[in-house]
Write a protein that holds these residues in place. Structure first.
Motif, PDB file in Angstrom:
ATOM      1  N   LEU A  89       4.524   2.850 -13.918  1.00 20.74           N
ATOM      2  CA  LEU A  89       4.043   2.682 -12.616  1.00 20.74           C
ATOM      3  C   LEU A  89       4.967   2.905 -11.506  1.00 20.74           C
ATOM      4  O   LEU A  89       5.450   1.734 -11.448  1.00 20.74           O
ATOM      5  CB  LEU A  89       2.567   1.877 -12.511  1.00 20.74           C
ATOM      6  N   GLN A 144      -0.907  -1.028  -0.803  1.00 18.39           N
ATOM      7  CA  GLN A 144      -0.172  -1.735  -1.897  1.00 18.39           C
ATOM      8  C   GLN A 144       1.044  -1.229  -1.715  1.00 18.39           C
ATOM      9  O   GLN A 144       1.336   0.058  -1.551  1.00 18.39           O
ATOM     10  CB  GLN A 144      -0.835  -0.915  -3.288  1.00 18.39           C
ATOM     11  N   LEU A 202      -1.432   4.848  -4.585  1.00 16.59           N
ATOM     12  CA  LEU A 202      -1.384   3.637  -3.861  1.00 16.59           C
ATOM     13  C   LEU A 202      -0.065   3.306  -3.775  1.00 16.59           C
ATOM     14  O   LEU A 202       0.026   2.596  -2.605  1.00 16.59           O
ATOM     15  CB  LEU A 202      -2.312   2.712  -4.682  1.00 16.59           C
ATOM     16  N   LEU A 203       0.949   3.356  -4.589  1.00 17.16           N
ATOM     17  CA  LEU A 203       2.049   2.784  -4.507  1.00 17.16           C
ATOM     18  C   LEU A 203       3.083   3.623  -3.591  1.00 17.16           C
ATOM     19  O   LEU A 203       4.165   3.065  -3.168  1.00 17.16           O
ATOM     20  CB  LEU A 203       2.744   2.389  -5.700  1.00 17.16           C
ATOM     21  N   GLU A 263       2.773   4.414  -0.515  1.00 18.05           N
ATOM     22  CA  GLU A 263       2.932   4.141   0.966  1.00 18.05           C
ATOM     23  C   GLU A 263       4.443   3.984   1.276  1.00 18.05           C
ATOM     24  O   GLU A 263       5.248   3.487   0.669  1.00 18.05           O
ATOM     25  CB  GLU A 263       2.293   2.889   1.300  1.00 18.05           C
ATOM     26  N   ARG A 264       4.836   4.284   2.430  1.00 21.59           N
ATOM     27  CA  ARG A 264       6.219   3.877   2.986  1.00 21.59           C
ATOM     28  C   ARG A 264       6.421   2.411   2.604  1.00 21.59           C
ATOM     29  O   ARG A 264       5.698   1.279   3.042  1.00 21.59           O
ATOM     30  CB  ARG A 264       6.557   4.345   4.228  1.00 21.59           C
ATOM     31  N   ASN A 265       7.641   2.130   2.274  1.00 20.40           N
ATOM     32  CA  ASN A 265       7.979   0.715   1.752  1.00 20.40           C
ATOM     33  C   ASN A 265       8.297   0.088   3.075  1.00 20.40           C
ATOM     34  O   ASN A 265       9.008   0.534   4.068  1.00 20.40           O
ATOM     35  CB  ASN A 265       9.078   0.881   0.719  1.00 20.40           C
ATOM     36  N   ALA A 266       8.380  -1.157   3.188  1.00 19.49           N
ATOM     37  CA  ALA A 266       8.379  -2.101   4.073  1.00 19.49           C
ATOM     38  C   ALA A 266       9.890  -2.747   3.710  1.00 19.49           C
ATOM     39  O   ALA A 266      10.305  -2.819   2.888  1.00 19.49           O
ATOM     40  CB  ALA A 266       7.504  -3.267   4.199  1.00 19.49           C
ATOM     41  N   ASP A 322       7.888  -3.407   9.896  1.00 17.68           N
ATOM     42  CA  ASP A 322       6.995  -4.028   9.348  1.00 17.68           C
ATOM     43  C   ASP A 322       6.810  -5.507   9.377  1.00 17.68           C
ATOM     44  O   ASP A 322       7.895  -6.073   9.243  1.00 17.68           O
ATOM     45  CB  ASP A 322       6.448  -4.013   7.815  1.00 17.68           C
ATOM     46  N   ARG A 341       0.976  -6.724  -1.283  1.00 18.02           N
ATOM     47  CA  ARG A 341      -0.213  -6.129  -0.160  1.00 18.02           C
ATOM     48  C   ARG A 341       0.305  -6.366   1.265  1.00 18.02           C
ATOM     49  O   ARG A 341       0.695  -7.425   1.540  1.00 18.02           O
ATOM     50  CB  ARG A 341      -1.508  -6.484  -0.619  1.00 18.02           C
ATOM     51  N   PHE A 353      -2.944  -4.662 -10.221  1.00 19.16           N
ATOM     52  CA  PHE A 353      -3.122  -4.604  -8.857  1.00 19.16           C
ATOM     53  C   PHE A 353      -3.878  -5.979  -8.467  1.00 19.16           C
ATOM     54  O   PHE A 353      -4.401  -6.022  -7.528  1.00 19.16           O
ATOM     55  CB  PHE A 353      -3.996  -3.609  -8.162  1.00 19.16           C
ATOM     56  N   GLU A 413       8.287   2.653 -10.759  1.00 19.79           N
ATOM     57  CA  GLU A 413       9.898   2.362 -11.406  1.00 19.79           C
ATOM     58  C   GLU A 413       9.658   1.403 -12.653  1.00 19.79           C
ATOM     59  O   GLU A 413      10.508   1.219 -13.297  1.00 19.79           O
ATOM     60  CB  GLU A 413      10.762   1.859 -10.360  1.00 19.79           C
ATOM     61  N   LYS A 414       8.505   0.850 -12.759  1.00 19.26           N
ATOM     62  CA  LYS A 414       8.309  -0.230 -13.761  1.00 19.26           C
ATOM     63  C   LYS A 414       7.275   0.177 -14.619  1.00 19.26           C
ATOM     64  O   LYS A 414       6.048   0.648 -14.263  1.00 19.26           O
ATOM     65  CB  LYS A 414       8.069  -1.521 -12.992  1.00 19.26           C
TER      66      LYS A 414
END
Lengths: 234, 336
Positions: A27, B18, A228-229, A231-234, B112, B4, A116, A29-30
């Motif tokens: 899911l 997520q 779901l994963l 999304e742009r990473n923070a 963020d 999250r 999750f 990279e893991k």
């Protein structure tokens, strides 16, 4: 002592496009199971982690898990049973033989294929088991539930207001679990452990689940989880 | 690891997403404990930034004032459970102070912020503190005041310590308090307009209402913490009351340009210095001041107007909505 039991003994027959159990599929990279394990690894209340896998995938699981950082937490990989109920029984026996169950010990059992899970869920389970002895995770169903005995015609439409969908974790006082399992309940005939628990007269409290605490059991679920994963990473 | 993040998607619309947390050997995995809502967060939440700014910067998690607990330090230097102050500035390489470098990034301003269940920060962006005292959540705003003081010290032309602080909000409070801590014998006049708010500045020499300034009052240096539409009026009053060769430190944020009487600046030989945010060294100084100065810690505690425990996404909206009604800081006890 608070033990996490990661239930990963399913063979994933529904994930037909892959040739390994779904908990080991990637899911992002893991592997899914690693995402799940990480949530228990970082929770400061969880002290030991049991990973219950299919007998034939035990070596593979040990190899894979040896590459991940458990942040110093003790863990063990054991072979599970034919269903979730037997896997819980095997876990309880393993814990008692290896570490000896003490009063106040508890088992937080969680599906490996629900990556999750949140820290809030883990913490609320621990607090609930301390107070009431057992906890299950429930979420209000958005769909009405129908009952059909033959799969072709409708027999019953239960009242929506009392229906919840069950998620995991399911958590138990280990002393009570040991007591119940010592009575020789027929485990192989019962796939839902909470049913055995209630039949034995024990109380089980509900912890509010999350809609996103989804179970990845088929290719569609995996696509949703991946989305779901994304999304742009923070 | 899956974490999250609670991002502002549009005006008053926050959604949980997520996302994978990436850790390296220098990462510290933390979960937030306390957060404080800043006026800058509120401007995004209420949609008071310009439309093009909102379009460019959202979606984005808010909050840049926060403390946390170490879940795991991958470098092994901090023990699990250690309480820390979180530093919002990701410093770019370059000369000068990191908070002014073009490439530096700041949490909850285009990047963020801290409104997440857990996240990884590099080691230099967490500052260990000895306990989980709520006042450490004000380390960021205090570091901004300390940054202004260090800039002031580098540029001041006169020795006189008669300070005027314009603004009776949270920034004015912390600026005045920082001045009181650094210059215990100084005269500090706080210029405000609301009696209810001014009363909290008990450590000031005198609270002065902007429409009732005593005749012949002069100040040697000024700190403007008003911002928005009021900043023009404040600067006009500062130019009238400040002594020759004084320094004016600007801290108030304004979306629009303001008129400034440059003749007055020339006539009096004034220095005007802009101040924006703070760097790592300012944070360390702020944490040290809170740790070592008991008065600072006690006065910071009364900066809290309300503490809201956030257990659900709905509680986030409640906290931001309440903050609009509060005179001073709304602190969030983060339990999500």
């Amino acid at each position: 002592m608070i033990y996490a039991g990661i239930l990963a003994a399913g063979l994933g027959v529904r994930m037909h496009r892959q040739d390994m159990p779904k908990q080991f599929l990637l899911l992002g990279e893991k592997p899914i199971i690693i995402h799940t394990l990480e949530q228990f690894t970082v929770n400061p209340n969880i002290e030991k982690i049991l990973i219950i896998v299919p007998e034939e995938w035990k070596l593979y699981a040990e190899d894979m898990l040896s590459q991940y950082d458990f942040m110093g937490k003790e863990y063990a990989v054991i072979s599970g049973g034919v269903n979730k109920t037997e896997s819980i029984d095997i876990s309880v026996c393993y814990i008692d033989e290896t570490w000896q169950i003490q009063d106040g010990d508890m088992l937080i059992a969680h599906d490996a294929i629900r990556p999750f899970i949140t820290q809030r869920l883990i913490d609320e389970h621990i607090a609930t088991v301390k107070k009431h002895g057992a906890a299950n995770t429930a979420i209000v169903t958005n769909d009405a539930i129908l009952v059909s005995k033959n799969g072709a015609s409708l027999d019953e439409v239960p009242s929506h207001e009392h229906l919840y969908a069950e998620q995991t974790p399911q958590s138990y006082s280990l002393a009570k679990l040991k007591e119940l399992l010592g009575t020789g309940v027929p485990l192989h005939k019962e796939s839902e452990f909470p049913r055995l628990w209630l039949k034995a007269g024990y109380e089980m409290r509900l912890v509010q689940g999350e809609y996103f605490n989804m179970k990845i059991i088929n290719p569609y679920d995996l696509e949703v989880a991946e989305a779901l994963l994304k999304e742009r990473n923070a | 690891m899956i974490g999250r993040i609670y991002r502002l998607m549009d005006t008053k619309r926050i959604e949980m997403k997520q996302r994978e947390i990436k850790c390296t050997g220098d990462s510290v995995l933390v979960k937030p404990n306390y957060m404080a809502i800043c006026a800058a967060d509120q401007r995004y939440y209420l949609g008071k930034r310009k439309k093009e700014v909102m379009r460019e910067k959202l979606p984005m998690a808010l909050i840049h004032e926060a403390t946390g607990t170490v879940i795991h330090d991958y470098s092994g230097r901090l023990e699990n459970g250690k309480k820390v102050v979180l530093v919002p500035l990701e410093a770019a390489e370059g000369n000068g102070k990191a908070n002014y470098r073009a490439g530096s990034k700041f949490a909850s301003s285009g990047y963020d912020g801290f409104m997440r269940d857990m996240f990884a920060l590099p080691h230099n962006r967490v500052i260990p503190v000895e306990n989980d005292s709520v006042v450490y959540v004000f380390s960021e705003i205090l570091s901004v005041a300390l940054n202004a003081i260090s800039t002031f010290e580098a540029t001041r032309q006169t020795d006189s310590d008669v300070f005027g602080v314009w603004g009776d909000g949270s920034m004015g409070f912390v600026m005045s308090l920082a001045l009181r801590c650094k210059y215990p014998d100084a005269k500090i006049y706080v210029f405000g307009k609301t009696a209810r708010k001014s009363r909290k500045f008990s450590f000031a020499t005198k609270n002065i209402y902007i429409d009732n300034v005593p005749p012949n009052l002069t100040i040697s240096h000024a700190f403007e913490c008003v911002g928005n539409a009021g900043s023009e009026v404040a600067i006009r009053q500062i130019l009238k009351l400040i002594s020759p060769q004084g320094t004016i430190c600007l801290l108030g944020v304004n979306e629009d340009a303001v008129l400034i009487n440059t003749r007055k600046i020339l006539e009096k030989g004034l220095v005007i210095v802009g101040n924006n945010r703070s760097d790592e060294a300012d944070f360390h100084e702020a944490v040290k001041l809170i740790r070592e100065n008991e008065l600072c810690k006690k006065y910071l505690r009364i900066l809290i107007s309300e503490t809201v425990e956030v257990k659900t996404e709905d509680d986030i909206y409640y906290a931001f909505d309440q903050d609009v009604l509060n005179d001073f800081k709304t602190v969030i006890k983060w339990s999500l």
